[in-house]
Enzyme design. Structure first.
Site, mmCIF file in Angstrom:
data_model
loop_
_atom_site.group_PDB
_atom_site.id
_atom_site.type_symbol
_atom_site.label_atom_id
_atom_site.label_comp_id
_atom_site.label_asym_id
_atom_site.label_seq_id
_atom_site.Cartn_x
_atom_site.Cartn_y
_atom_site.Cartn_z
ATOM 1 N N ASP A 179 15.006 -29.241 -33.911
ATOM 2 C CA ASP A 179 14.482 -28.646 -32.678
ATOM 3 C C ASP A 179 15.254 -27.397 -32.252
ATOM 4 O O ASP A 179 15.238 -27.020 -31.083
ATOM 5 C CB ASP A 179 14.484 -29.698 -31.552
ATOM 6 C CG ASP A 179 15.890 -30.224 -31.285
ATOM 7 O OD1 ASP A 179 16.790 -29.916 -32.085
ATOM 8 O OD2 ASP A 179 16.073 -30.932 -30.287
ATOM 9 N N ASP B 200 27.660 -1.579 -45.674
ATOM 10 C CA ASP B 200 26.290 -1.167 -45.336
ATOM 11 C C ASP B 200 25.890 -2.013 -44.136
ATOM 12 O O ASP B 200 25.613 -3.210 -44.280
ATOM 13 C CB ASP B 200 25.370 -1.414 -46.544
ATOM 14 C CG ASP B 200 23.940 -0.919 -46.292
ATOM 15 O OD1 ASP B 200 23.603 -0.608 -45.132
ATOM 16 O OD2 ASP B 200 23.159 -0.864 -47.267
ATOM 17 N N HIS C 193 18.530 2.318 -57.643
ATOM 18 C CA HIS C 193 17.632 2.180 -56.491
ATOM 19 C C HIS C 193 17.081 3.524 -56.005
ATOM 20 O O HIS C 193 17.409 4.579 -56.539
ATOM 21 C CB HIS C 193 18.324 1.425 -55.340
ATOM 22 C CG HIS C 193 19.603 2.069 -54.866
ATOM 23 N ND1 HIS C 193 19.627 3.213 -54.138
ATOM 24 C CD2 HIS C 193 20.899 1.699 -55.032
ATOM 25 C CE1 HIS C 193 20.875 3.522 -53.854
ATOM 26 N NE2 HIS C 193 21.679 2.622 -54.395
ATOM 27 N N HIS D 26 14.352 5.362 -47.501
ATOM 28 C CA HIS D 26 13.132 4.709 -47.000
ATOM 29 C C HIS D 26 12.922 5.097 -45.542
ATOM 30 O O HIS D 26 13.848 5.563 -44.870
ATOM 31 C CB HIS D 26 13.277 3.182 -47.124
ATOM 32 C CG HIS D 26 14.597 2.677 -46.571
ATOM 33 N ND1 HIS D 26 14.786 2.433 -45.236
ATOM 34 C CD2 HIS D 26 15.792 2.425 -47.171
ATOM 35 C CE1 HIS D 26 16.042 2.027 -45.047
ATOM 36 N NE2 HIS D 26 16.678 2.023 -46.199
ATOM 37 N N HIS E 122 13.570 -1.155 -42.831
ATOM 38 C CA HIS E 122 12.659 -0.611 -43.844
ATOM 39 C C HIS E 122 11.302 -0.503 -43.148
ATOM 40 O O HIS E 122 10.468 -1.399 -43.258
ATOM 41 C CB HIS E 122 12.563 -1.534 -45.071
ATOM 42 C CG HIS E 122 13.838 -1.624 -45.838
ATOM 43 N ND1 HIS E 122 14.054 -2.513 -46.842
ATOM 44 C CD2 HIS E 122 14.999 -0.901 -45.747
ATOM 45 C CE1 HIS E 122 15.276 -2.348 -47.341
ATOM 46 N NE2 HIS E 122 15.867 -1.387 -46.687
ATOM 47 N N GLU F 19 25.199 6.497 -47.021
ATOM 48 C CA GLU F 19 23.844 6.454 -46.445
ATOM 49 C C GLU F 19 23.833 6.987 -45.022
ATOM 50 O O GLU F 19 24.632 6.564 -44.184
ATOM 51 C CB GLU F 19 23.354 4.994 -46.432
ATOM 52 C CG GLU F 19 22.002 4.803 -45.771
ATOM 53 C CD GLU F 19 21.479 3.376 -45.917
ATOM 54 O OE1 GLU F 19 22.306 2.444 -46.043
ATOM 55 O OE2 GLU F 19 20.250 3.198 -45.886
HETATM 56 N N1 GLY Z 1 20.661 -1.752 -45.674
HETATM 57 C C1 GLY Z 1 19.499 -1.785 -46.438
HETATM 58 C C2 GLY Z 1 19.229 -0.517 -47.084
HETATM 59 O O1 GLY Z 1 20.101 0.321 -47.172
HETATM 60 O O2 GLY Z 1 18.141 -0.229 -47.487
HETATM 61 MN MN MN Z 2 18.789 1.906 -46.389
HETATM 62 MN MN MN Z 3 21.701 0.384 -45.821
#
Ligand code: GLY
Ligand code: MN
Ligand code: MN
Length: 431
Positions: free
Chosen positions: A37, A247, A337, A341, A348, A396
């Protein structure tokens, strides 16, 4: 904050794209059971939220488009003293009527009857064709009642591609918190601590700044762990001489940030680490410098692959010509990769990458995307010079496409070797 008038504008724009004589429905997210629950913290469905900003479960939006015009209806949970005692206040019909610029507000229990009455004479329906959220979606999928059955989500997601000024402001706020979090992690990293302790420092900054949620599970990966792309175990100790890939991004007021920095344990990059780091950094900077309206994401991907491959050949990680290495996809072993995105309400953001003719969508003013090249060299890869083995690097940032170029929304976060080393040497008391 997003004004009610903006949500109304979104609903109007959405319905404008509907065929004549249509009905549209979209539901809130379902509560997710954790076990028995207890429940996971509730988070509203992103598309539903985009259309009305309402955060309660058990809600629905209805669009009724006739020759006479558009009517919108919001369905909300009824006020219930006992439920509210356990789970918190519900807005209820009366307050919802005051707040939302919809034509009608009803209790969710009235949905079935009103839906039945509203579909009379309607030819087309827009609903969540691929969702299991509501039993109604399942019924609608199999019914022959409507001439056209169309996916409402595809229409909403297309709208989410271009961010409004108020959305960009919210993304900036989310990134500002994430900037603090990465700087805190840089200043608190130390041999002997554990990855999860650095994760705690990052997420401390999130929570401390009212970001109740992470935009995704934080990755804190020391040394070779960074070569597992979705490493979320975060359980190993930080080892002197290794790099830590972090990240992590928060979700604040329903908007994400998505930032990666790779930092040295104890604050000093070794020479081989510098060589690889600067290759990733130079690639990222070059790709960001190319961003402007009309350019394709695939062109950015191509450039990143070319630059990383060139660099890897120079460093003796790959051999032969750049052209041949790329043709044979040799670089994919170390850069497997994509370059980035869409990002927005979701990390995403599920906005489309291709148009209805399957043609790639070019960048336009108001889009937000990540740029995140990386290099990942496994510790056991004997084909690579020993000094590079066990190193994983990703950098990133979150980029806004502007009228004639772009803006790096996360440019305040330390990124060059010099900047990172400086922040790594500042004690936590100074930030
Ligand atoms: N943290 C997920 C990505 O970098 O796409
Ligand atoms: Mn990303
Ligand atoms: Mn990322």
């Amino acid at each position: 904050m997003i004004k009610e008038s903006e949500y109304k504008k979104r609903r109007d724009t959405l319905a404008k794209g509907f065929l004549k004589n249509s009905i549209g429905v979209i539901f809130s997210a379902k509560e997710a059971t954790r076990s028995n629950d207890t429940h996971h913290p509730y988070r509203q469905d992103s598309n539903f939220y985009y259309l009305c900003g309402f955060k309660e479960d058990n809600s629905a939006l209805m669009f009724i488009k006739t020759k006479k015009g558009l009517k919108t209806a919001l369905f909300v949970h009824k006020k219930d003293k006992t439920l509210e005692l356990w789970n918190g206040k519900r807005l209820g019909v009366k307050e919802a009527k005051k707040r939302f610029l919809v034509d009608e507000v009803y209790e969710i229990d009235e949905f079935k009857d009103i839906f039945k009455a509203s579909i009379k004479g309607k030819k087309n329906i827009y609903f969540e064709i691929n969702s299991k959220k509501s039993t109604l979606n399942k019924i609608l999928k199999s019914t022959k009642f409507f001439k056209e059955k169309l996916d409402i989500i595809a229409h909403v997601q297309k709208m989410r591609l271009i961010k409004s000024a108020s959305e960009i402001k919210l993304i900036r706020e989310s990134i500002a918190i994430t900037a603090k979090a990465h700087h805190r992690a840089m200043s608190m990293n130390k041999e002997g601590k554990y990855e999860y302790q650095l994760q705690a420092e990052v997420e401390h900054e999130f929570r401390h700044n009212a970001a109740y949620s992470d935009a995704y599970t934080s990755i804190v990966a020391c040394g070779n762990n960074a070569n597992t792309l979705h490493y979320i175990e975060n359980s190993k100790p930080l080892v002197d001489g290794e790099l830590i890939l972090i990240d992590a991004g928060c979700e604040h007021n329903y908007y994400a940030s998505d930032i990666t920095r790779t930092i040295p344990v104890n604050g000093k990059f070794s020479e081989p680490q510098k060589e690889l780091y600067n290759l990733v950094l130079d690639t990222q900077l070059k790709v960001i410098s190319m961003i402007k309206p009309k350019i394709m994401r695939s062109r950015l991907q191509e450039e990143a692959e070319k630059l990383l491959t060139e660099g890897m050949i120079k460093l003796g990680i790959l051999n032969g010509s750049v052209k041949k290495a790329i043709k044979e996809q040799k670089h994919k072993k170390y850069y497997p990769h994509g370059i980035g995105h869409w990002m927005g309400i979701d990390v995403h953001d599920p906005a489309p990458y291709r148009d209805k003719n399957n043609k790639e969508i070019a960048l336009r003013e108001g889009m937000v995307l990540t740029i995140e090249p990386g290099l990942y060299i496994d510790k056991d890869d004997k084909s690579v010079p020993k000094k590079f083995r066990g190193i994983g690097i990703r950098i990133e940032d979150d980029i806004l496409v502007t009228k004639d170029g772009c803006e790096n929304l996360s440019s305040s976060i330390a990124k060059t070797i010099e900047e990172v080393e400086i922040i790594c040497h500042i004690s936590k008391r100074d930030i």
